[in-house]
Design a protein around this motif. Structure first.
Motif, mmCIF file in Angstrom:
data_model
loop_
_atom_site.group_PDB
_atom_site.id
_atom_site.type_symbol
_atom_site.label_atom_id
_atom_site.label_comp_id
_atom_site.label_asym_id
_atom_site.label_seq_id
_atom_site.Cartn_x
_atom_site.Cartn_y
_atom_site.Cartn_z
ATOM 1 N N ILE A 1 0.843 -1.203 0.000
ATOM 2 C CA ILE A 1 0.000 0.000 0.000
ATOM 3 C C ILE A 1 0.870 1.242 0.000
ATOM 4 O O ILE A 1 0.604 2.208 -0.721
ATOM 5 C CB ILE A 1 -0.987 -0.022 1.184
ATOM 6 N N LEU A 2 1.944 1.226 0.766
ATOM 7 C CA LEU A 2 2.867 2.354 0.808
ATOM 8 C C LEU A 2 3.528 2.564 -0.546
ATOM 9 O O LEU A 2 3.641 3.700 -1.027
ATOM 10 C CB LEU A 2 3.914 2.121 1.895
ATOM 11 N N GLU A 3 3.918 1.471 -1.203
ATOM 12 C CA GLU A 3 4.517 1.579 -2.539
ATOM 13 C C GLU A 3 3.516 2.151 -3.543
ATOM 14 O O GLU A 3 3.862 2.990 -4.372
ATOM 15 C CB GLU A 3 5.008 0.213 -3.013
ATOM 16 N N LYS A 4 2.276 1.710 -3.467
ATOM 17 C CA LYS A 4 1.240 2.166 -4.390
ATOM 18 C C LYS A 4 0.971 3.661 -4.249
ATOM 19 O O LYS A 4 0.823 4.377 -5.233
ATOM 20 C CB LYS A 4 -0.053 1.381 -4.134
ATOM 21 N N HIS A 5 0.904 4.160 -3.006
ATOM 22 C CA HIS A 5 0.542 5.552 -2.761
ATOM 23 C C HIS A 5 1.744 6.473 -2.592
ATOM 24 O O HIS A 5 1.590 7.694 -2.604
ATOM 25 C CB HIS A 5 -0.383 5.636 -1.542
ATOM 26 N N GLY A 6 2.926 5.896 -2.401
ATOM 27 C CA GLY A 6 4.138 6.694 -2.278
ATOM 28 C C GLY A 6 4.460 7.128 -0.862
ATOM 29 O O GLY A 6 5.614 7.239 -0.490
ATOM 30 N N TYR A 7 3.450 7.387 -0.082
ATOM 31 C CA TYR A 7 3.599 7.802 1.320
ATOM 32 C C TYR A 7 2.219 7.697 1.956
ATOM 33 O O TYR A 7 1.219 7.483 1.252
ATOM 34 C CB TYR A 7 4.176 9.221 1.436
ATOM 35 N N PRO A 8 2.118 7.851 3.261
ATOM 36 C CA PRO A 8 0.799 7.749 3.884
ATOM 37 C C PRO A 8 -0.145 8.857 3.388
ATOM 38 O O PRO A 8 0.175 10.040 3.466
ATOM 39 C CB PRO A 8 1.095 7.914 5.377
ATOM 40 N N THR A 9 -1.260 8.437 2.849
ATOM 41 C CA THR A 9 -2.305 9.348 2.373
ATOM 42 C C THR A 9 -3.629 8.885 2.969
ATOM 43 O O THR A 9 -3.731 7.736 3.438
ATOM 44 C CB THR A 9 -2.435 9.300 0.834
ATOM 45 N N PRO A 10 -4.660 9.730 2.935
ATOM 46 C CA PRO A 10 -5.966 9.268 3.401
ATOM 47 C C PRO A 10 -6.420 8.015 2.643
ATOM 48 O O PRO A 10 -6.970 7.081 3.238
ATOM 49 C CB PRO A 10 -6.893 10.446 3.122
ATOM 50 N N GLU A 11 -6.158 7.991 1.344
ATOM 51 C CA GLU A 11 -6.547 6.843 0.528
ATOM 52 C C GLU A 11 -5.807 5.574 0.949
ATOM 53 O O GLU A 11 -6.381 4.477 0.950
ATOM 54 C CB GLU A 11 -6.280 7.137 -0.961
ATOM 55 N N ALA A 12 -4.541 5.709 1.315
ATOM 56 C CA ALA A 12 -3.753 4.557 1.751
ATOM 57 C C ALA A 12 -4.297 4.003 3.072
ATOM 58 O O ALA A 12 -4.440 2.782 3.228
ATOM 59 C CB ALA A 12 -2.280 4.947 1.903
ATOM 60 N N LEU A 13 -4.602 4.878 4.016
ATOM 61 C CA LEU A 13 -5.164 4.425 5.288
ATOM 62 C C LEU A 13 -6.517 3.758 5.067
ATOM 63 O O LEU A 13 -6.811 2.709 5.646
ATOM 64 C CB LEU A 13 -5.283 5.590 6.275
ATOM 65 N N PHE A 14 -7.340 4.350 4.212
ATOM 66 C CA PHE A 14 -8.650 3.787 3.883
ATOM 67 C C PHE A 14 -8.484 2.396 3.264
ATOM 68 O O PHE A 14 -9.160 1.449 3.666
ATOM 69 C CB PHE A 14 -9.391 4.723 2.915
ATOM 70 N N GLU A 15 -7.584 2.275 2.299
ATOM 71 C CA GLU A 15 -7.376 0.995 1.616
ATOM 72 C C GLU A 15 -6.941 -0.088 2.598
ATOM 73 O O GLU A 15 -7.436 -1.226 2.550
ATOM 74 C CB GLU A 15 -6.334 1.160 0.513
ATOM 75 N N SER A 16 -6.049 0.235 3.497
ATOM 76 C CA SER A 16 -5.583 -0.731 4.483
ATOM 77 C C SER A 16 -6.724 -1.163 5.400
ATOM 78 O O SER A 16 -6.911 -2.361 5.663
ATOM 79 C CB SER A 16 -4.447 -0.128 5.307
ATOM 80 N N ALA A 17 -7.502 -0.211 5.877
ATOM 81 C CA ALA A 17 -8.631 -0.534 6.764
ATOM 82 C C ALA A 17 -9.640 -1.423 6.055
ATOM 83 O O ALA A 17 -10.115 -2.426 6.619
ATOM 84 C CB ALA A 17 -9.303 0.751 7.249
ATOM 85 N N MET A 18 -9.965 -1.100 4.820
ATOM 86 C CA MET A 18 -10.957 -1.879 4.086
ATOM 87 C C MET A 18 -10.439 -3.273 3.759
ATOM 88 O O MET A 18 -11.190 -4.250 3.808
ATOM 89 C CB MET A 18 -11.389 -1.141 2.821
ATOM 90 N N ARG A 19 -9.174 -3.389 3.437
ATOM 91 C CA ARG A 19 -8.584 -4.709 3.159
ATOM 92 C C ARG A 19 -8.795 -5.633 4.357
ATOM 93 O O ARG A 19 -9.212 -6.776 4.218
ATOM 94 C CB ARG A 19 -7.101 -4.572 2.853
ATOM 95 N N HIS A 20 -8.517 -5.131 5.546
ATOM 96 C CA HIS A 20 -8.601 -5.977 6.730
ATOM 97 C C HIS A 20 -10.033 -6.151 7.223
ATOM 98 O O HIS A 20 -10.357 -7.184 7.810
ATOM 99 C CB HIS A 20 -7.639 -5.474 7.801
ATOM 100 N N ALA A 21 -10.905 -5.205 6.945
ATOM 101 C CA ALA A 21 -12.329 -5.399 7.238
ATOM 102 C C ALA A 21 -12.879 -6.512 6.348
ATOM 103 O O ALA A 21 -13.684 -7.340 6.785
ATOM 104 C CB ALA A 21 -13.098 -4.101 7.024
ATOM 105 N N GLU A 22 -12.418 -6.545 5.104
ATOM 106 C CA GLU A 22 -12.839 -7.599 4.176
ATOM 107 C C GLU A 22 -12.297 -8.964 4.604
ATOM 108 O O GLU A 22 -12.984 -9.980 4.490
ATOM 109 C CB GLU A 22 -12.403 -7.257 2.752
ATOM 110 N N ILE A 23 -11.079 -8.998 5.096
ATOM 111 C CA ILE A 23 -10.515 -10.259 5.598
ATOM 112 C C ILE A 23 -11.335 -10.745 6.787
ATOM 113 O O ILE A 23 -11.659 -11.934 6.890
ATOM 114 C CB ILE A 23 -9.024 -10.107 5.954
ATOM 115 N N ALA A 24 -11.687 -9.836 7.682
ATOM 116 C CA ALA A 24 -12.518 -10.214 8.835
ATOM 117 C C ALA A 24 -13.841 -10.802 8.354
ATOM 118 O O ALA A 24 -14.284 -11.848 8.854
ATOM 119 C CB ALA A 24 -12.749 -9.007 9.737
ATOM 120 N N ALA A 25 -14.468 -10.158 7.387
ATOM 121 C CA ALA A 25 -15.741 -10.657 6.847
ATOM 122 C C ALA A 25 -15.562 -12.029 6.207
ATOM 123 O O ALA A 25 -16.413 -12.910 6.348
ATOM 124 C CB ALA A 25 -16.305 -9.659 5.839
ATOM 125 N N GLU A 26 -14.439 -12.210 5.523
ATOM 126 C CA GLU A 26 -14.139 -13.497 4.880
ATOM 127 C C GLU A 26 -14.119 -14.637 5.896
ATOM 128 O O GLU A 26 -14.515 -15.765 5.601
ATOM 129 C CB GLU A 26 -12.779 -13.380 4.184
#
Length: 181
Positions: free
Chosen positions: A50-75
């Protein structure tokens, strides 16, 4: 061990929990015990991809990380999940929380990571958490100072009481038990 000991909630830090197998182990135990999960994203420990994709911490990067793990929890059948997207950068964390609120219905745990100490840390926490509470966002709060933990509670209590007294606090069932953890 914390889950087995009866802890009220467990935090998963996406930046350092490790493999999906490790996540599954924690989620399975939490589900068995009925223990809620907090997906606690921190701008200082984002996943490498995620850091490589966004270059540095951005709101979008934090959102993407949170959603990834919320989806894993749902899985894995875990739906008692609360999200946090903390940063030492107040503007960054405010934007990330607003993005989560706009795009999801997950409960939100508000906080500024390592806000500092003394007056500076208290002001930084009040600005970050307070701005979001003013928006009507947040289900729990945590003030994180770089001092002894017992100094965090009075600050959290003042924030919670202010918004309770002004009827801005988002918890509909706020009955006097202060919503911080």
């Amino acid at each position: 061990k914390a889950i087995e000991g009866g802890v009220a909630k467990v935090r998963i830090n996406p930046g350092n929990i490790g493999s999906k197998e490790r996540i599954k182990e924690v989620l399975t135990k939490a589900k068995e015990r009925g223990t809620p999960i907090r997906v606690g994203v921190n701008s200082g420990s984002l996943e490498e991809d995620i850091l490589e994709k966004h270059g540095y911490p951005t709101p979008e990067a934090l959102f993407e990380s949170a959603m990834r793990h919320a989806e894993i929890a749902a899985e894995f059948g875990v739906d008692d999940v609360i999200l946090s997207v903390k940063s030492t950068d107040v503007r960054l964390m405010i934007e990330a929380y607003r993005m989560l609120a706009e795009k999801t219905d997950f409960p939100l745990h508000l906080g500024v990571t390592e806000a500092g100490d003394g007056e500076d840390g208290r002001i930084k926490s009040a600005v970050g958490i307070g701005a979001l509470l003013e928006d009507g966002l947040g289900d729990t709060i945590r003030v994180s100072l770089t001092e002894e933990p017992e100094f965090e509670i009075p600050v959290a209590r003042k924030l919670a009481e202010k918004y309770k007294n002004e009827n801005h606090f988002p918890l509909a069932a706020f009955s006097g038990a202060l919503p911080y953890d």
